[in-house]
Design a protein around this motif. Sequence first.
Motif, mmCIF file in Angstrom:
data_model
loop_
_atom_site.group_PDB
_atom_site.id
_atom_site.type_symbol
_atom_site.label_atom_id
_atom_site.label_comp_id
_atom_site.label_asym_id
_atom_site.label_seq_id
_atom_site.Cartn_x
_atom_site.Cartn_y
_atom_site.Cartn_z
ATOM 1 N N ASP A 1 0.850 -1.184 0.000
ATOM 2 C CA ASP A 1 0.000 0.000 0.000
ATOM 3 C C ASP A 1 0.887 1.235 0.000
ATOM 4 N N THR A 2 0.893 1.962 -1.123
ATOM 5 C CA THR A 2 1.830 3.081 -1.259
ATOM 6 C C THR A 2 1.414 4.309 -0.457
ATOM 7 N N THR A 3 0.165 4.316 0.032
ATOM 8 C CA THR A 3 -0.264 5.489 0.796
ATOM 9 C C THR A 3 0.323 5.468 2.207
ATOM 10 N N GLU A 4 0.883 4.314 2.604
ATOM 11 C CA GLU A 4 1.518 4.235 3.923
ATOM 12 C C GLU A 4 3.003 3.941 3.730
ATOM 13 N N SER A 5 3.786 4.222 4.758
ATOM 14 C CA SER A 5 5.212 3.914 4.655
ATOM 15 C C SER A 5 5.416 2.408 4.566
ATOM 16 N N ILE A 6 6.468 2.017 3.861
ATOM 17 C CA ILE A 6 6.786 0.587 3.755
ATOM 18 C C ILE A 6 7.146 0.089 5.145
ATOM 19 N N SER A 7 6.446 -0.954 5.600
ATOM 20 C CA SER A 7 6.587 -1.350 7.006
ATOM 21 C C SER A 7 7.453 -2.595 7.157
ATOM 22 N N VAL A 8 7.785 -2.862 8.411
ATOM 23 C CA VAL A 8 8.536 -4.066 8.740
ATOM 24 C C VAL A 8 7.745 -5.288 8.283
ATOM 25 N N GLN A 9 6.415 -5.188 8.428
ATOM 26 C CA GLN A 9 5.576 -6.329 8.046
ATOM 27 C C GLN A 9 5.644 -6.594 6.540
ATOM 28 N N ASP A 10 5.684 -5.501 5.741
ATOM 29 C CA ASP A 10 5.843 -5.670 4.293
ATOM 30 C C ASP A 10 7.133 -6.428 4.001
ATOM 31 N N GLN A 11 8.198 -6.006 4.674
ATOM 32 C CA GLN A 11 9.503 -6.621 4.423
ATOM 33 C C GLN A 11 9.525 -8.075 4.876
ATOM 34 N N ARG A 12 8.803 -8.328 5.970
ATOM 35 C CA ARG A 12 8.747 -9.684 6.503
ATOM 36 C C ARG A 12 8.076 -10.617 5.489
ATOM 37 N N ILE A 13 7.012 -10.103 4.866
ATOM 38 C CA ILE A 13 6.273 -10.898 3.897
ATOM 39 C C ILE A 13 7.137 -11.181 2.669
ATOM 40 N N ILE A 14 7.901 -10.160 2.245
ATOM 41 C CA ILE A 14 8.806 -10.344 1.106
ATOM 42 C C ILE A 14 9.866 -11.383 1.451
ATOM 43 N N THR A 15 10.427 -11.272 2.654
ATOM 44 C CA THR A 15 11.452 -12.225 3.087
ATOM 45 C C THR A 15 10.913 -13.648 3.068
ATOM 46 N N MET A 16 9.650 -13.786 3.480
ATOM 47 C CA MET A 16 9.033 -15.117 3.503
ATOM 48 C C MET A 16 9.024 -15.729 2.099
ATOM 49 N N ALA A 17 8.657 -14.915 1.106
ATOM 50 C CA ALA A 17 8.612 -15.409 -0.281
ATOM 51 C C ALA A 17 10.016 -15.734 -0.785
ATOM 52 N N VAL A 18 10.983 -14.872 -0.441
ATOM 53 C CA VAL A 18 12.363 -15.083 -0.894
ATOM 54 C C VAL A 18 12.940 -16.334 -0.252
ATOM 55 N N GLU A 19 12.702 -16.494 1.063
ATOM 56 C CA GLU A 19 13.246 -17.667 1.750
ATOM 57 C C GLU A 19 12.622 -18.952 1.242
ATOM 58 N N ALA A 20 11.352 -18.855 0.800
ATOM 59 C CA ALA A 20 10.699 -20.049 0.258
ATOM 60 C C ALA A 20 11.203 -20.328 -1.160
ATOM 61 N N GLY A 21 11.986 -19.387 -1.700
ATOM 62 C CA GLY A 21 12.565 -19.603 -3.022
ATOM 63 C C GLY A 21 11.566 -19.464 -4.156
ATOM 64 N N ARG A 22 10.603 -18.560 -4.000
ATOM 65 C CA ARG A 22 9.615 -18.373 -5.061
ATOM 66 C C ARG A 22 9.973 -17.166 -5.926
ATOM 67 N N ALA A 23 9.490 -17.186 -7.172
ATOM 68 C CA ALA A 23 9.643 -16.012 -8.026
ATOM 69 C C ALA A 23 8.867 -14.865 -7.381
ATOM 70 N N LEU A 24 9.277 -13.629 -7.658
ATOM 71 C CA LEU A 24 8.719 -12.504 -6.917
ATOM 72 C C LEU A 24 8.403 -11.315 -7.817
#
Length: 482
Positions: free
Chosen positions: A310-333
């Motif tokens: 959501d670009t109307t809010e600052s990029i949060s720790v939770q956003d980054q956590r979710i991205i990390t989850m996808a990266v650690e699972a080794g999925r395309a992003l």
Amino acid sequence: MNDQHDHGALGDAEYAEFMELAADEGFDIEEVEGAIEEAGHGPLPVLAVVGRPNVGKSTLVNRIIGRREAVVEDKPGVTRDRVTYEAEWAGRRFKVVDTGGWEQDVLGIDASVAAQAEYAIEAADAVVFVVDATVGATDTDEAVVRLLRRAGKPVVLAANKVDGPSAEADAAMLWSLGLGEPYPVSALHGRGTGDLLDEVLKALPEAPEQTFGTPVGGPRRIALIGRPNVGKSSLLNKVAGEDRVVVNELAGTTRDPVDELIELGGTTWKFVDTAGIRKKVHLQEGADYYASLRTAAAVEKAEVAVVLIDTTESISVQDQRIITMAVEAGRALVIAYNKWDELDEERRYYLEREIETEMQQVSWAPRVNVSALTGRHMEKLVPAIETALAGWETRVPTGRLNAFLGELVAAHPHPIRGGKQPRILFGTQAGTKPPRFVLFASGFLEHGYRRFVERRLREEFGFEGTPIHMSVRVREKRGRKK
């Protein structure tokens, strides 16, 4: 085990040539074979650990993964960033989903245990059901048994807190659950966990069934993930062209993950929806935990993760956590910045700065600026997904990779450390989905240099939209003169 070694993604001729190269450089052939095999594996099978609060799930998970990673605290409801861990037993690797993270009695204990178990079971290939042998089977346990029966996944029953012979009799009482033999363990002392894990390996598939791309040519799977209320359902509706998913201003109105087959750009895709869980105000903490459990389940089932921000809010720790989850699972992003049309000049300026700093670690992921509400730029989503999948499946032939590595090392040698200069001798790409490389070196390569190599690999070969796994094997000193 048979003698057929798994060559990962290497063809026979390429493999033979590579092994010769390894022998010339003084590497132990078995070690090299092992490294290729390990890196060449597909996605790992998933084991879920479920059960009532305080039966010792997290303690058991720590035992299984062999390190104190799953935080165990006395305060119920310790939310953790991670719900999946990698484990190995008897030479086989698998993932563990720990549902011990959140155990407050908010939905009513039965409902919350059931909800956790449900998400975890959905993502899993097999389940360990933990029961406190000293308490015996409770009504909640019975409810979980019904869930397990419905799901039809293989189950191993762990009778925990069996610390001595007197408790063995308690464990035997659990035959009554009708899940077969109860395995008496003491998660705290490690007693009996070996037998339990042997049984788990029997229950887990050898290699997980390629749930990917179902049969060849089946629809590719996309997980739409992001914080609750970031607009996942609206996006899905926009993409599907009709109101498929209940969208409400209230955060987290979507309850069940809905798999949608949707045609976009002439191709049918399978969207695995993972919207947030319905929240009551005092459910806040728990809901985040559920959201991560459910996101993990969706990511496990998908090939590509589209993370909505959501670009109307600052990029949060939770956003980054979710991205990390996808990266650690080794999925395309793919990263989709939503509500782009609502931004004024100033917010847009700051957002670009945020993206530069906060999203640096995934600068390789294709980015689309969309509006789920108006449908703006939706047509850019599919090309981005296709780009990411192409990167995810890219494989560089060993010859070409080594030519590249040779030039790289000559132009940018590793810094000298302790009078020695470690060198990358050669490497191979052992697997795809995501690309996995094994580099063989004469000494330890430091983190910064590995990152540099990864960056150059991306510049040279594309790999857009995919994480890259790189393992480095160092040549043992053999005192053998060539």
